[in-house]
Each structure stands twice: as C-alpha cells, then as structure tokens.
Design a protein around this motif. Structure first.
Motif, PDB file in Angstrom:
ATOM      1  N   PHE A  75       0.832  -1.213   0.000  1.00 17.56           N
ATOM      2  CA  PHE A  75       0.000   0.000   0.000  1.00 17.56           C
ATOM      3  C   PHE A  75       0.864   1.261   0.000  1.00 17.56           C
ATOM      4  O   PHE A  75       0.443   2.332   0.403  1.00 17.56           O
ATOM      5  N   VAL A  76       2.094   1.122  -0.495  1.00 16.44           N
ATOM      6  CA  VAL A  76       3.023   2.251  -0.600  1.00 16.44           C
ATOM      7  C   VAL A  76       3.135   2.633  -2.066  1.00 16.44           C
ATOM      8  O   VAL A  76       3.537   1.823  -2.902  1.00 16.44           O
ATOM      9  N   ASN A  77       2.793   3.867  -2.385  1.00 16.40           N
ATOM     10  CA  ASN A  77       2.758   4.296  -3.784  1.00 16.40           C
ATOM     11  C   ASN A  77       3.082   5.782  -3.872  1.00 16.40           C
ATOM     12  O   ASN A  77       2.627   6.575  -3.055  1.00 16.40           O
ATOM     13  N   GLY A  78       3.897   6.138  -4.864  1.00 19.47           N
ATOM     14  CA  GLY A  78       4.244   7.537  -5.086  1.00 19.47           C
ATOM     15  C   GLY A  78       5.174   8.123  -4.054  1.00 19.47           C
ATOM     16  O   GLY A  78       5.199   9.338  -3.854  1.00 19.47           O
ATOM     17  N   GLN A  79       5.995   7.273  -3.425  1.00 23.91           N
ATOM     18  CA  GLN A  79       6.851   7.730  -2.338  1.00 23.91           C
ATOM     19  C   GLN A  79       8.329   7.716  -2.733  1.00 23.91           C
ATOM     20  O   GLN A  79       8.746   6.959  -3.612  1.00 23.91           O
ATOM     21  N   ILE A  80       9.107   8.541  -2.050  1.00 25.10           N
ATOM     22  CA  ILE A  80      10.557   8.530  -2.214  1.00 25.10           C
ATOM     23  C   ILE A  80      11.183   8.178  -0.870  1.00 25.10           C
ATOM     24  O   ILE A  80      10.808   8.736   0.173  1.00 25.10           O
ATOM     25  N   LEU A  81      12.088   7.202  -0.897  1.00 24.31           N
ATOM     26  CA  LEU A  81      12.770   6.749   0.311  1.00 24.31           C
ATOM     27  C   LEU A  81      14.234   7.161   0.234  1.00 24.31           C
ATOM     28  O   LEU A  81      14.979   6.668  -0.618  1.00 24.31           O
ATOM     29  N   SER A  82      14.625   8.084   1.099  1.00 22.88           N
ATOM     30  CA  SER A  82      16.023   8.500   1.153  1.00 22.88           C
ATOM     31  C   SER A  82      16.825   7.454   1.917  1.00 22.88           C
ATOM     32  O   SER A  82      16.516   7.146   3.071  1.00 22.88           O
ATOM     33  N   VAL A  83      17.811   6.897   1.255  1.00 22.66           N
ATOM     34  CA  VAL A  83      18.692   5.910   1.883  1.00 22.66           C
ATOM     35  C   VAL A  83      20.072   6.547   1.936  1.00 22.66           C
ATOM     36  O   VAL A  83      20.917   6.353   1.060  1.00 22.66           O
ATOM     37  N   ASP A  84      20.257   7.362   2.991  1.00 21.78           N
ATOM     38  CA  ASP A  84      21.448   8.196   3.053  1.00 21.78           C
ATOM     39  C   ASP A  84      22.100   8.225   4.439  1.00 21.78           C
ATOM     40  O   ASP A  84      22.973   9.058   4.699  1.00 21.78           O
ATOM     41  N   GLY A  85      21.666   7.327   5.319  1.00 22.98           N
ATOM     42  CA  GLY A  85      22.264   7.284   6.652  1.00 22.98           C
ATOM     43  C   GLY A  85      21.829   8.398   7.571  1.00 22.98           C
ATOM     44  O   GLY A  85      22.303   8.487   8.703  1.00 22.98           O
ATOM     45  N   GLY A  86      20.900   9.243   7.117  1.00 28.01           N
ATOM     46  CA  GLY A  86      20.437  10.367   7.928  1.00 28.01           C
ATOM     47  C   GLY A  86      21.335  11.570   7.750  1.00 28.01           C
ATOM     48  O   GLY A  86      22.402  11.651   8.325  1.00 28.01           O
ATOM     49  N   ARG A  87      20.884  12.508   6.900  1.00 24.85           N
ATOM     50  CA  ARG A  87      21.728  13.682   6.633  1.00 24.85           C
ATOM     51  C   ARG A  87      21.180  14.880   7.381  1.00 24.85           C
ATOM     52  O   ARG A  87      19.970  15.055   7.454  1.00 24.85           O
TER      53      ARG A  87
END
Length: 258
Positions: free
Chosen positions: A246-258
């Motif tokens: 049920f996840v759609n139209g999302q962006i997931l930042s995979v950056d270690g927390g900036r």
C-alpha cells in the motif's frame, strides 16, 4: 516458533520466486547489487547496460542496450516479455549518472552535454516505463522503482546542473505515474541514495575531494559512514515486495540520515 508465512498463510514477502524483474544499468554499482539481490530471492532477473558484464551472478541475464535509444529500450522490454511469456512484475529504472561529465559553470555547458545527461537519466526512465506499462496494465499488477538521488531533493554534490535537474524530473515522473498507474494495481516509488562509492564515476568524484571535504561529507551523515550498493538494493526489494503493498508515489532516502 511460528513463522510469518505460517501465521499469515502467505508466501514470505521477500520471496520473488516466479516473478520477472528487469533492472536497467545492471552491470555495475547499484544495478548489479539490485539484480543480484533479486536473483538470490528467487526472481527471474534480466538486466541491461551500455556494456556487458563477464562476471557476477550467473542467474542474471544481461543484455547490452543503449537506453538513450528509446526504440532499443522498448525492444529490450519486449524481449524480456517474450522470453518469459508474461508481463514484467518489477521494473527497476536504475540507469543514469553523469555521463563522464564534471562540474563546470553553467555558461560553459554545451547543448550536447546537457542533452546526454538528461537522456541517460530521465529519457531512459520514460522509455522503459512506457514500454512496460501495457503489459503491467493487462496483468493489473506490478511495481516500478526508480533510482533517483539526494540530488532529486536538493543541490547535487556533483555540481552538474543537468544531473540535478534530471533527477528532480525523474522524481516528478515517479509521482505522476504513481497516480496514473495506481488504478491498475501498479505501484511506482523511488529510492534516493546518498553518496555511495560504487562505480568508477563515484570513485573519481570522491578522489576529486580534498581530505577535509571527504571528512565533511562523512560527518554530515548521522551514521558517520557512507552507504553501500547492497544497502540501496535492500530498499529496492522492500518497495517491490508485498511489505510495501500500500506504498505508492513515495521517495525513500537511503542516506544514513543527513
């Protein structure tokens, strides 16, 4: 101990057995890690890249394709569908990059250089999504994951204007297609990696920084380290799995927390 599968009566969410996965830019870096992860999870994995690959997971079928040629991109999608006799279940639009360019003032950027970076990043994503759409719509299911960048959310560390602009545009396309494809059961999401040393281009970029600048980049990450290609791949598998149903139209930042 009762497993998730036993409790739910369903297959494990990260079991991709019986699914067809297509990964662009699959020869090196993120694409290679993503393709290998899907293969390890049981998927039938097809990759393409501007150059072939002579090593890596033998379960990944890799074709040499220039995705700036939209007809070639469409032909590759059609070939994958022909080989499997079904629609693609998961499309990962990973191909991209700076096309060998370096940071220059805008007034020194040539038209051809700008167009090449936009074609490699935005154009290839458009061409692959367009080609895969009909099959996914007929199947009334599918997952598309675009690989953008922290440069889709802010100025790029590369300083390359066309790259930053193209990644912003890929994010816009991701959100638009999530709404267009959603009624057909197709989810479209994006993974935005932080800076990862994963291919010759990023190694050159890293080497161009002074030791002080390298330290600043690492210190700006909450986890105090750079990520890996495999950590990006695991985020892609999440979006493709039933865990993200049920996840759609999302962006997931995979950056270690900036």
């Amino acid at each position: 101990m009762t497993t998730f599968a036993e409790a739910s009566g369903a297959a494990l969410p990260l079991d991709f057995a019986g699914r067809t996965v297509a990964v662009s830019g699959g020869a090196v870096g993120f694409g290679r890690a993503i393709a290998d992860r899907f293969a390890a999870a049981g998927a039938a994995v097809f990759g393409c890249d501007i150059v072939g690959r002579t090593d890596g997971d033998p379960r990944v079928a890799l074709d040499a394709v220039d995705l700036t040629d939209r007809r070639a991109a469409a032909a590759w999608i059609a070939a994958v569908e022909d080989r499997t006799g079904r629609a693609i279940d998961v499309l990962v639009c990973n191909a991209g990059g700076v096309a060998g360019q370096t940071d220059r003032p805008l007034e020194e950027v040539e038209d051809a250089d700008w167009d090449r970076v936009v074609a490699v990043n935005l154009g290839s994503t458009f061409a692959l999504c367009r080609a895969a759409a009909a099959g996914m719509k007929r199947a009334r299911s599918g997952a598309i994951i675009t690989i953008t960048s922290s440069a889709a959310l802010q100025a790029s560390l590369t300083g390359i204007q066309s790259y930053c602009s193209a990644k912003h545009a890929v994010l816009g396309l991701t959100r638009q297609l999530a709404h267009e494809f959603g009624p057909f059961g197709i989810r479209v999401n994006s993974v935005a990696p932080g800076f990862v040393r994963t291919n010759p281009a990023t190694e050159r970029q890293w080497a161009s920084y002074s030791p002080e600048r390298q330290k600043q980049i690492v210190e700006a990450v909450a986890l105090k380290r750079l990520g890996t290609a495999d950590e990006i791949a695991k985020a892609v598998l999440f979006f493709a799995s039933d865990l993200a149903s049920f996840v759609n139209g999302q962006i997931l930042s995979v950056d270690g927390g900036r």
